[in-house]
Design a protein around this motif. Structure first.
Motif, PDB file in Angstrom:
ATOM      1  N   ALA A 189       8.876 -21.203  11.400  1.00 18.23           N
ATOM      2  CA  ALA A 189       9.434 -20.023  12.065  1.00 18.23           C
ATOM      3  C   ALA A 189       8.501 -19.560  13.175  1.00 18.23           C
ATOM      4  O   ALA A 189       7.277 -19.544  13.001  1.00 18.23           O
ATOM      5  N   SER A 190       9.072 -19.176  14.324  1.00 21.04           N
ATOM      6  CA  SER A 190       8.245 -18.671  15.408  1.00 21.04           C
ATOM      7  C   SER A 190       8.966 -17.564  16.165  1.00 21.04           C
ATOM      8  O   SER A 190      10.146 -17.323  15.947  1.00 21.04           O
ATOM      9  N   LEU A 191       8.215 -16.937  17.083  1.00 21.78           N
ATOM     10  CA  LEU A 191       8.668 -15.688  17.719  1.00 21.78           C
ATOM     11  C   LEU A 191       9.137 -14.760  16.593  1.00 21.78           C
ATOM     12  O   LEU A 191      10.291 -14.333  16.533  1.00 21.78           O
ATOM     13  N   VAL A 192       8.191 -14.453  15.710  1.00 23.86           N
ATOM     14  CA  VAL A 192       8.508 -13.783  14.447  1.00 23.86           C
ATOM     15  C   VAL A 192       7.432 -12.743  14.121  1.00 23.86           C
ATOM     16  O   VAL A 192       6.261 -12.930  14.453  1.00 23.86           O
ATOM     17  N   PRO A 193       7.803 -11.610  13.485  1.00 20.49           N
ATOM     18  CA  PRO A 193       6.801 -10.605  13.093  1.00 20.49           C
ATOM     19  C   PRO A 193       5.778 -11.169  12.107  1.00 20.49           C
ATOM     20  O   PRO A 193       6.073 -12.098  11.346  1.00 20.49           O
ATOM     21  N   ILE A 194       4.577 -10.583  12.133  1.00 21.54           N
ATOM     22  CA  ILE A 194       3.493 -10.993  11.232  1.00 21.54           C
ATOM     23  C   ILE A 194       3.359  -9.989  10.092  1.00 21.54           C
ATOM     24  O   ILE A 194       3.409  -8.773  10.316  1.00 21.54           O
ATOM     25  N   THR A 195       3.225 -10.497   8.888  1.00 16.65           N
ATOM     26  CA  THR A 195       2.987  -9.641   7.723  1.00 16.65           C
ATOM     27  C   THR A 195       1.477  -9.538   7.491  1.00 16.65           C
ATOM     28  O   THR A 195       0.709 -10.380   7.973  1.00 16.65           O
ATOM     29  N   VAL A 196       1.049  -8.508   6.747  1.00 17.33           N
ATOM     30  CA  VAL A 196      -0.384  -8.288   6.536  1.00 17.33           C
ATOM     31  C   VAL A 196      -0.716  -8.223   5.052  1.00 17.33           C
ATOM     32  O   VAL A 196       0.163  -8.059   4.203  1.00 17.33           O
ATOM     33  N   GLN A 197      -2.013  -8.348   4.743  1.00 17.76           N
ATOM     34  CA  GLN A 197      -2.485  -8.326   3.356  1.00 17.76           C
ATOM     35  C   GLN A 197      -2.127  -6.984   2.709  1.00 17.76           C
ATOM     36  O   GLN A 197      -2.089  -5.943   3.385  1.00 17.76           O
ATOM     37  N   PRO A 198      -1.834  -6.977   1.393  1.00 21.49           N
ATOM     38  CA  PRO A 198      -1.366  -5.758   0.709  1.00 21.49           C
ATOM     39  C   PRO A 198      -2.222  -4.516   0.952  1.00 21.49           C
ATOM     40  O   PRO A 198      -1.678  -3.435   1.214  1.00 21.49           O
ATOM     41  N   ASP A 199      -3.541  -4.649   0.868  1.00 25.66           N
ATOM     42  CA  ASP A 199      -4.400  -3.471   1.055  1.00 25.66           C
ATOM     43  C   ASP A 199      -4.270  -2.903   2.463  1.00 25.66           C
ATOM     44  O   ASP A 199      -4.196  -1.681   2.650  1.00 25.66           O
ATOM     45  N   ARG A 200      -4.250  -3.790   3.440  1.00 22.36           N
ATOM     46  CA  ARG A 200      -4.131  -3.350   4.832  1.00 22.36           C
ATOM     47  C   ARG A 200      -2.714  -2.833   5.111  1.00 22.36           C
ATOM     48  O   ARG A 200      -2.536  -1.921   5.931  1.00 22.36           O
ATOM     49  N   LYS A 201      -1.753  -3.415   4.449  1.00 25.90           N
ATOM     50  CA  LYS A 201      -0.363  -2.998   4.636  1.00 25.90           C
ATOM     51  C   LYS A 201      -0.191  -1.516   4.312  1.00 25.90           C
ATOM     52  O   LYS A 201       0.509  -0.778   5.023  1.00 25.90           O
ATOM     53  N   ALA A 202      -0.843  -1.054   3.235  1.00 28.35           N
ATOM     54  CA  ALA A 202      -0.745   0.347   2.837  1.00 28.35           C
ATOM     55  C   ALA A 202      -1.304   1.266   3.923  1.00 28.35           C
ATOM     56  O   ALA A 202      -0.755   2.337   4.199  1.00 28.35           O
ATOM     57  N   GLN A 203      -2.396   0.825   4.568  1.00 28.47           N
ATOM     58  CA  GLN A 203      -2.991   1.638   5.640  1.00 28.47           C
ATOM     59  C   GLN A 203      -2.119   1.632   6.896  1.00 28.47           C
ATOM     60  O   GLN A 203      -1.821   2.676   7.478  1.00 28.47           O
ATOM     61  N   LEU A 204      -1.712   0.445   7.308  1.00 29.06           N
ATOM     62  CA  LEU A 204      -0.974   0.318   8.561  1.00 29.06           C
ATOM     63  C   LEU A 204       0.454   0.860   8.463  1.00 29.06           C
ATOM     64  O   LEU A 204       1.062   1.203   9.482  1.00 29.06           O
ATOM     65  N   ALA A 205       0.984   0.943   7.234  1.00 28.29           N
ATOM     66  CA  ALA A 205       2.338   1.480   7.062  1.00 28.29           C
ATOM     67  C   ALA A 205       2.425   2.919   7.566  1.00 28.29           C
ATOM     68  O   ALA A 205       3.495   3.379   7.993  1.00 28.29           O
ATOM     69  N   GLU A 206       1.287   3.620   7.545  1.00 27.57           N
ATOM     70  CA  GLU A 206       1.253   4.992   8.056  1.00 27.57           C
ATOM     71  C   GLU A 206       1.532   5.028   9.560  1.00 27.57           C
ATOM     72  O   GLU A 206       1.910   6.064  10.113  1.00 27.57           O
ATOM     73  N   LEU A 207       1.340   3.888  10.217  1.00 28.54           N
ATOM     74  CA  LEU A 207       1.544   3.802  11.667  1.00 28.54           C
ATOM     75  C   LEU A 207       2.925   3.252  12.028  1.00 28.54           C
ATOM     76  O   LEU A 207       3.231   3.059  13.206  1.00 28.54           O
ATOM     77  N   SER A 208       3.743   2.979  11.030  1.00 24.43           N
ATOM     78  CA  SER A 208       5.044   2.357  11.260  1.00 24.43           C
ATOM     79  C   SER A 208       5.854   3.114  12.311  1.00 24.43           C
ATOM     80  O   SER A 208       5.985   4.333  12.271  1.00 24.43           O
ATOM     81  N   GLY A 209       6.347   2.333  13.284  1.00 30.33           N
ATOM     82  CA  GLY A 209       7.176   2.920  14.329  1.00 30.33           C
ATOM     83  C   GLY A 209       6.456   3.203  15.630  1.00 30.33           C
ATOM     84  O   GLY A 209       7.093   3.485  16.643  1.00 30.33           O
ATOM     85  N   ILE A 210       5.116   3.154  15.623  1.00 24.70           N
ATOM     86  CA  ILE A 210       4.396   3.417  16.872  1.00 24.70           C
ATOM     87  C   ILE A 210       3.998   2.091  17.524  1.00 24.70           C
ATOM     88  O   ILE A 210       3.841   1.070  16.851  1.00 24.70           O
ATOM     89  N   ALA A 211       3.855   2.118  18.833  1.00 27.54           N
ATOM     90  CA  ALA A 211       3.524   0.913  19.583  1.00 27.54           C
ATOM     91  C   ALA A 211       2.370   1.188  20.534  1.00 27.54           C
ATOM     92  O   ALA A 211       2.161   2.333  20.948  1.00 27.54           O
ATOM     93  N   CYS A 212       1.625   0.159  20.854  1.00 27.35           N
ATOM     94  CA  CYS A 212       0.561   0.286  21.859  1.00 27.35           C
ATOM     95  C   CYS A 212       0.362  -1.062  22.538  1.00 27.35           C
ATOM     96  O   CYS A 212       0.680  -2.112  21.974  1.00 27.35           O
ATOM     97  N   ASP A 213      -0.148  -1.034  23.757  1.00 26.69           N
ATOM     98  CA  ASP A 213      -0.437  -2.271  24.475  1.00 26.69           C
ATOM     99  C   ASP A 213      -1.691  -2.912  23.892  1.00 26.69           C
ATOM    100  O   ASP A 213      -2.716  -2.238  23.730  1.00 26.69           O
ATOM    101  N   ILE A 214      -1.595  -4.187  23.596  1.00 29.02           N
ATOM    102  CA  ILE A 214      -2.730  -4.912  23.014  1.00 29.02           C
ATOM    103  C   ILE A 214      -2.891  -6.262  23.713  1.00 29.02           C
ATOM    104  O   ILE A 214      -2.044  -6.661  24.520  1.00 29.02           O
ATOM    105  N   ALA A 215      -3.947  -6.956  23.366  1.00 30.69           N
ATOM    106  CA  ALA A 215      -4.119  -8.353  23.760  1.00 30.69           C
ATOM    107  C   ALA A 215      -4.262  -9.164  22.479  1.00 30.69           C
ATOM    108  O   ALA A 215      -5.182  -8.931  21.695  1.00 30.69           O
ATOM    109  N   ALA A 216      -3.306 -10.055  22.226  1.00 29.65           N
ATOM    110  CA  ALA A 216      -3.353 -10.915  21.042  1.00 29.65           C
ATOM    111  C   ALA A 216      -3.800 -12.308  21.483  1.00 29.65           C
ATOM    112  O   ALA A 216      -3.245 -12.869  22.434  1.00 29.65           O
TER     113      ALA A 216
END
Length: 392
Positions: A189-216
């Motif tokens: 699968a490609s051009l697809v969202p990335i999932t994160v580790q359970p511990d980090r998921k709990a932290q980042l879920a608080e940010l759900s819905g917000i976007a920012c410019d990044i460099a990947a």
């Protein structure tokens, strides 16, 4: 038994394009698809408005184990050629980002054009048709279906990849290819969202819905575009793009402040000693993201004059290599494309005919050709469909 010149398996972008092109040449063409509606992926793509091409479509925007394969087709049927087609039908479209063309109203407008072309050309479209068996005989191909048997001179496999199985995607095209001796390069699968580790998921879920410019960055390739935090991990253009290159277990770098250098951060203390780094970051990043950063760096609320070089360097390292703790991807369920597929070294880049079985052709996503995000994969569908349609 129905005898026709051409059978096209798949009523998606490449299949419809190929069918109309071949039928305009006077070939008797039938399109077979197990779905109840043609062009389902066209209808859902681009948020229902379909990013149908990219004016900058060039070989450098495509991935393949055989990178030269796509050059001929992209040259023979360009983005401008497709734009000329939709212009003749009066399609209204907009350029959302440089080169990226979307339907102004609905992807249905584009699909209607393709179906009109199929109708005008005289090609026949048969939906709700289950394929039971494909048999290659002496110079002919027999296709046994739920609507009877069909015999053809040319069989075109335009069945797509494995992406979005709820839309009816299957590996049937790969099965046909293997049946006649083709090598299938590993698919994912490609051009697809990335999932994160359970511990980090709990932290980042608080940010759900917000976007920012990044460099990947992965494997030396960088995309600087928006990233979207989700309940499951991260998505957005930069993330989707990087999954063409990154695989789970490999290194992935996320810079959430690509506009900043270490010197920029240091100069805050010099030029604005009374200003806090929290205040400075709040002008660049979403407030909720700054709140998360503060949990790691409580001193952000202090006046910048009170900070040390070591603190600023540590902050810069955190921002420039933001740890999302990637776990994997959401898989085919939400992937826009499938990487890998039929080995193009065994297919003619001019006619798209199999070098293993004369009279069988492969076009579109079933082949090992994958474009970047931004209309490139649709342009590959139009180009490969058109070019094969000249020869079937």
């Amino acid at each position: 038994m129905d005898k026709v010149d051409v059978i096209v398996l798949g009523a998606g972008a490449s299949g419809l394009m190929c069918a109309a092109t071949a039928a305009y040449r006077g070939r008797k063409v039938v399109v077979l698809d197990h779905a109840n509606k043609a062009g389902k992926k066209i209808l859902m793509s681009g948020g229902g408005r379909c990013n149908f091409t990219n004016m900058d479509a060039a070989p450098k925007h495509f991935l393949s184990d055989n990178p030269h394969f796509c050059i001929s087709a992209l040259h023979r049927y360009s983005a401008q050629d497709f734009v000329d087609l939709v212009d003749r039908h009066g399609l209204e479209y907009v350029e959302k980002a440089p080169g990226q063309l979307f339907c102004e109203h609905s992807a249905k407008d584009l699909l209607d054009i393709l179906l009109t072309e199929v109708e005008w050309s005289g090609a026949e479209l048969k939906l709700n048709t289950k394929i039971h068996q494909v048999e290659c005989q002496e110079g002919k191909t027999l296709v046994k279906t739920s609507q009877g048997d069909f015999l053809c001179d040319s069989l075109v496999v335009a069945t797509g990849g494995l992406s979005i199985p709820t839309m009816g995607a299957t590996g049937f095209g790969y099965e046909i290819a293997q049946q006649i001796g083709h090598d299938i390069l590993p698919t994912r699968a490609s051009l697809v969202p990335i999932t994160v580790q359970p511990d980090r998921k709990a932290q980042l879920a608080e940010l759900s819905g917000i976007a920012c410019d990044i460099a990947a960055t992965a494997k030396g390739v960088t995309f600087q575009e928006p990233m979207l935090f989700t309940h499951r991990g991260v998505s957005g253009p930069s993330i989707l793009q990087i999954t063409n290159f990154w695989q789970p277990g490999e290194s992935l770098s996320i810079n959430i402040a690509p506009m900043l250098s270490l010197d920029d951060l240091m100069s805050i203390r010099q030029h604005s000693p009374k200003k806090s780094y929290e205040g400075f970051l709040s002008t660049l990043l979403p407030k909720r993201l700054v709140e998360l950063i503060k949990t790691e760096f409580p001193w952000l609320t202090e006046r910048s004059a009170q900070t040390s070089n070591e603190q600023i360097e540590t902050l810069f390292g955190y921002l420039s290599n933001f740890d999302i703790a990637p776990n994997g991807t959401e898989g085919y369920r939400t992937a826009e494309v499938t990487l890998g597929g039929v080995n193009t070294k065994e297919v003619s880049s001019k006619t798209f005919e199999s070098q293993k079985q004369p009279g069988v052709y492969f076009i579109g996503e079933v082949l090992d050709v994958t474009g970047w995000l931004g209309g490139y994969n649709f342009q590959w569908a139009w180009a490969s469909g058109f070019c094969a349609g000249q020869y079937v």
